[in-house]
Design a protein around this motif. Structure first.
Motif, mmCIF file in Angstrom:
data_model
loop_
_atom_site.group_PDB
_atom_site.id
_atom_site.type_symbol
_atom_site.label_atom_id
_atom_site.label_comp_id
_atom_site.label_asym_id
_atom_site.label_seq_id
_atom_site.Cartn_x
_atom_site.Cartn_y
_atom_site.Cartn_z
ATOM 1 N N ARG A 173 2.560 13.400 -19.795
ATOM 2 C CA ARG A 173 1.983 13.012 -21.093
ATOM 3 C C ARG A 173 2.747 11.855 -21.697
ATOM 4 O O ARG A 173 2.160 10.923 -22.268
ATOM 5 N N SER A 174 4.067 11.886 -21.574
ATOM 6 C CA SER A 174 4.874 10.826 -22.174
ATOM 7 C C SER A 174 4.668 9.484 -21.477
ATOM 8 O O SER A 174 4.948 8.427 -22.056
ATOM 9 N N ARG A 175 4.137 9.514 -20.263
ATOM 10 C CA ARG A 175 3.961 8.291 -19.483
ATOM 11 C C ARG A 175 2.590 7.665 -19.666
ATOM 12 O O ARG A 175 2.314 6.614 -19.086
ATOM 13 N N LEU A 176 1.739 8.265 -20.490
ATOM 14 C CA LEU A 176 0.370 7.775 -20.608
ATOM 15 C C LEU A 176 0.308 6.385 -21.222
ATOM 16 O O LEU A 176 -0.524 5.571 -20.839
ATOM 17 N N TYR A 182 0.835 -1.204 0.000
ATOM 18 C CA TYR A 182 0.000 0.000 0.000
ATOM 19 C C TYR A 182 0.872 1.257 0.000
ATOM 20 O O TYR A 182 0.611 2.201 -0.752
ATOM 21 N N ALA A 183 1.911 1.265 0.829
ATOM 22 C CA ALA A 183 2.799 2.424 0.886
ATOM 23 C C ALA A 183 3.444 2.687 -0.470
ATOM 24 O O ALA A 183 3.569 3.845 -0.908
ATOM 25 N N ALA A 184 3.849 1.620 -1.162
ATOM 26 C CA ALA A 184 4.467 1.777 -2.479
ATOM 27 C C ALA A 184 3.500 2.429 -3.459
ATOM 28 O O ALA A 184 3.874 3.344 -4.215
ATOM 29 N N GLN A 185 2.242 1.997 -3.435
ATOM 30 C CA GLN A 185 1.248 2.581 -4.337
ATOM 31 C C GLN A 185 1.011 4.056 -4.018
ATOM 32 O O GLN A 185 0.837 4.877 -4.926
ATOM 33 N N GLU A 186 0.992 4.397 -2.746
ATOM 34 C CA GLU A 186 0.779 5.799 -2.359
ATOM 35 C C GLU A 186 1.949 6.680 -2.786
ATOM 36 O O GLU A 186 1.768 7.809 -3.250
ATOM 37 N N TRP A 187 3.188 6.170 -2.634
ATOM 38 C CA TRP A 187 4.354 6.925 -3.088
ATOM 39 C C TRP A 187 4.321 7.108 -4.602
ATOM 40 O O TRP A 187 4.622 8.197 -5.110
ATOM 41 N N ARG A 188 3.972 6.070 -5.341
ATOM 42 C CA ARG A 188 3.901 6.190 -6.805
ATOM 43 C C ARG A 188 2.872 7.242 -7.198
ATOM 44 O O ARG A 188 3.091 8.041 -8.120
ATOM 45 N N ALA A 189 1.719 7.235 -6.507
ATOM 46 C CA ALA A 189 0.668 8.200 -6.817
ATOM 47 C C ALA A 189 1.124 9.625 -6.499
ATOM 48 O O ALA A 189 0.844 10.563 -7.262
ATOM 49 N N TYR A 190 1.827 9.797 -5.389
ATOM 50 C CA TYR A 190 2.305 11.128 -5.006
ATOM 51 C C TYR A 190 3.314 11.647 -6.031
ATOM 52 O O TYR A 190 3.249 12.808 -6.463
ATOM 53 N N TYR A 191 4.238 10.815 -6.436
ATOM 54 C CA TYR A 191 5.209 11.222 -7.457
ATOM 55 C C TYR A 191 4.510 11.568 -8.767
ATOM 56 O O TYR A 191 4.865 12.549 -9.439
ATOM 57 N N ALA A 192 3.519 10.760 -9.159
ATOM 58 C CA ALA A 192 2.785 11.040 -10.396
ATOM 59 C C ALA A 192 2.065 12.381 -10.294
ATOM 60 O O ALA A 192 1.991 13.149 -11.262
ATOM 61 N N LEU A 193 1.544 12.686 -9.119
ATOM 62 C CA LEU A 193 0.859 13.956 -8.887
ATOM 63 C C LEU A 193 1.822 15.130 -9.059
ATOM 64 O O LEU A 193 1.525 16.112 -9.750
ATOM 65 N N LEU A 194 2.997 15.041 -8.445
ATOM 66 C CA LEU A 194 3.973 16.134 -8.558
ATOM 67 C C LEU A 194 4.441 16.307 -9.999
ATOM 68 O O LEU A 194 4.622 17.441 -10.478
ATOM 69 N N ALA A 195 4.639 15.196 -10.713
ATOM 70 C CA ALA A 195 5.056 15.287 -12.111
ATOM 71 C C ALA A 195 3.965 15.934 -12.961
ATOM 72 O O ALA A 195 4.243 16.737 -13.856
ATOM 73 N N ALA A 196 2.701 15.600 -12.673
ATOM 74 C CA ALA A 196 1.596 16.191 -13.427
ATOM 75 C C ALA A 196 1.505 17.692 -13.175
ATOM 76 O O ALA A 196 1.309 18.486 -14.106
ATOM 77 N N PHE A 197 1.656 18.105 -11.919
ATOM 78 C CA PHE A 197 1.625 19.527 -11.603
ATOM 79 C C PHE A 197 2.785 20.277 -12.260
ATOM 80 O O PHE A 197 2.661 21.452 -12.610
ATOM 81 N N ALA A 198 3.913 19.612 -12.432
ATOM 82 C CA ALA A 198 5.081 20.273 -13.038
ATOM 83 C C ALA A 198 4.889 20.537 -14.519
ATOM 84 O O ALA A 198 5.568 21.401 -15.091
ATOM 85 N N GLY A 199 3.991 19.819 -15.175
ATOM 86 C CA GLY A 199 3.713 20.055 -16.590
ATOM 87 C C GLY A 199 4.945 19.859 -17.456
ATOM 88 O O GLY A 199 5.649 18.853 -17.362
ATOM 89 N N ASP A 200 5.237 20.861 -18.281
ATOM 90 C CA ASP A 200 6.377 20.779 -19.191
ATOM 91 C C ASP A 200 7.713 20.832 -18.464
ATOM 92 O O ASP A 200 8.750 20.557 -19.076
ATOM 93 N N ASN A 201 7.705 21.196 -17.198
ATOM 94 C CA ASN A 201 8.954 21.220 -16.424
ATOM 95 C C ASN A 201 9.324 19.842 -15.884
ATOM 96 O O ASN A 201 10.362 19.687 -15.237
ATOM 97 N N ALA A 202 8.467 18.828 -16.128
ATOM 98 C CA ALA A 202 8.775 17.473 -15.688
ATOM 99 C C ALA A 202 9.547 16.725 -16.761
ATOM 100 O O ALA A 202 9.275 16.860 -17.954
ATOM 101 N N VAL A 203 10.537 15.965 -16.310
ATOM 102 C CA VAL A 203 11.364 15.155 -17.212
ATOM 103 C C VAL A 203 11.363 13.727 -16.680
ATOM 104 O O VAL A 203 11.889 13.489 -15.606
#
Length: 334
Positions: A117-120, A92-113
């Motif tokens: 979008r590339s991960r869809l 469960y903790a692993a899934q929550e960390w993955r979701a949190y990282y995905a959230l931060l990457a989504a908020f970063a938009g084009d500043n994410a590397v």
């Protein structure tokens, strides 16, 4: 707030993160924040009623615009996995960390590397469709859960191989995150398909391809404009002829060069996929032609980096540093 920060989503237990962050520091980029699930990093992400965001990491408020490198690799059965808590709670903790990282990457938009979008869709047949659109050769492919279709596909190929569509691993304990077994690429004889129970094939999608006769293989690491290719002499040993990962220590790896036409196709593929970083796998056939297999956006490359005196680390650090400087230029222009 006129700060420039690179935020890394991952852990310094991952040698790729440690190599690149150290190289960034060596080149004058001191402000790198690793949101590290192994190191007890604390954070708060708050959204007000207008969805304005405030991200605090280890008590420090970060600027709203950061370069974000999503190096998530929370893999069960590896040193990257969750250590805290008991075994029953780590999945469960692993899934929550993955979701949190995905959230931060989504908020970063084009500043994410790489970008959200590339991960869809990093599923191999989709990648092959994109690769073919930019002119790369790709093997014929079938995804099916129907025995008759798989058998018919096999008759049209000299040899057929089966792969995992998802890239997932097989759990020996049933459900959950206990998954130490990698599903390797395998040849499937016609008699095995003929003897298979149709209901067992019906259970899930099966990813079949024609097998391309190999002279050798390529692992091509891409970081921004840099293309760093390696030859893998996988055909010297029987155990690595179908899947070189079965005995990685037996293979010989060497830095090589690509022709400009293939490099151009690789750049076009990366652009179409929206990727900045990636590790691409190719088969080189007996005539010397390159066949695209897949791109892993989080591909492991540290062992190859050791062969070329840190050239890959340099490329990753250079691309993050370029973006870091561009972010500052944008702030100054505004």
């Amino acid at each position: 707030m006129n700060e420039k920060v690179i935020v890394v989503l991952g852990t310094r237990s991952d040698s790729h993160v440690e190599r690149v962050t150290q190289r960034l520091a060596d080149r004058g980029c001191k402000d790198v924040v690793v949101i590290d699930y192994h190191a007890g990093t604390t954070f708060s992400l708050e959204l007000d009623r207008h969805a304005n965001r405030a991200l605090t990491v280890d008590g420090r408020r970060l600027p709203s615009d950061c370069i974000v490198w999503d190096k998530t690799k929370i893999l069960p059965g590896t040193r990257y996995y969750i250590r805290a808590g008991d075994e029953s709670s780590r999945g469960y903790a692993a899934q929550e960390w993955r979701a949190y990282y995905a959230l931060l990457a989504a908020f970063a938009g084009d500043n994410a590397v790489n970008s959200s979008r590339s991960r869809l869709c990093m599923i191999k047949p989709y990648q092959q469709s994109t690769a073919a659109a930019v002119g790369l050769r790709v093997p014929t492919t079938l995804v099916s859960n129907r025995k008759e279709d798989i058998a018919a596909f096999q008759t049209r190929s000299d040899h057929m191989i089966i792969k995992s569509l998802s890239g997932a691993k097989v759990s020996p304990k049933g459900e959950g995150e206990y998954v130490p077994y990698v599903v390797m690429t395998m040849r499937v004889p016609a008699e095995d398909i003929a003897a298979a129970d149709p209901d067992s094939i019906l259970i899930c999608p099966h990813f079949a391809q024609e097998e391309i006769a190999k002279a050798y293989e390529l692992r091509v690491v891409v970081a921004g404009p840099r293309i760093i290719p390696f030859r893998i002499d996988s055909q010297r040993h029987e155990s690595t002829q179908v899947d070189w990962r079965k005995a990685t220590a037996l293979n010989e790896y060497s830095r090589c060069e690509l022709d400009t036409h293939l490099e151009g196709q690789i750049h076009a593929f990366m652009k179409q996929m929206g990727l900045t970083f990636g590790s691409l796998d190719f088969v080189i056939d007996k005539e010397g032609d390159a066949w695209f297999l897949e791109c892993n956006q989080d591909g492991v490359w540290a062992w190859l980096d050791d062969l070329v005196d840190g050239e890959i680390t340099d490329a990753f650090a250079d691309e993050l540093l370029r973006r870091w400087k561009a972010l500052d230029a944008q702030a100054m222009a505004a």
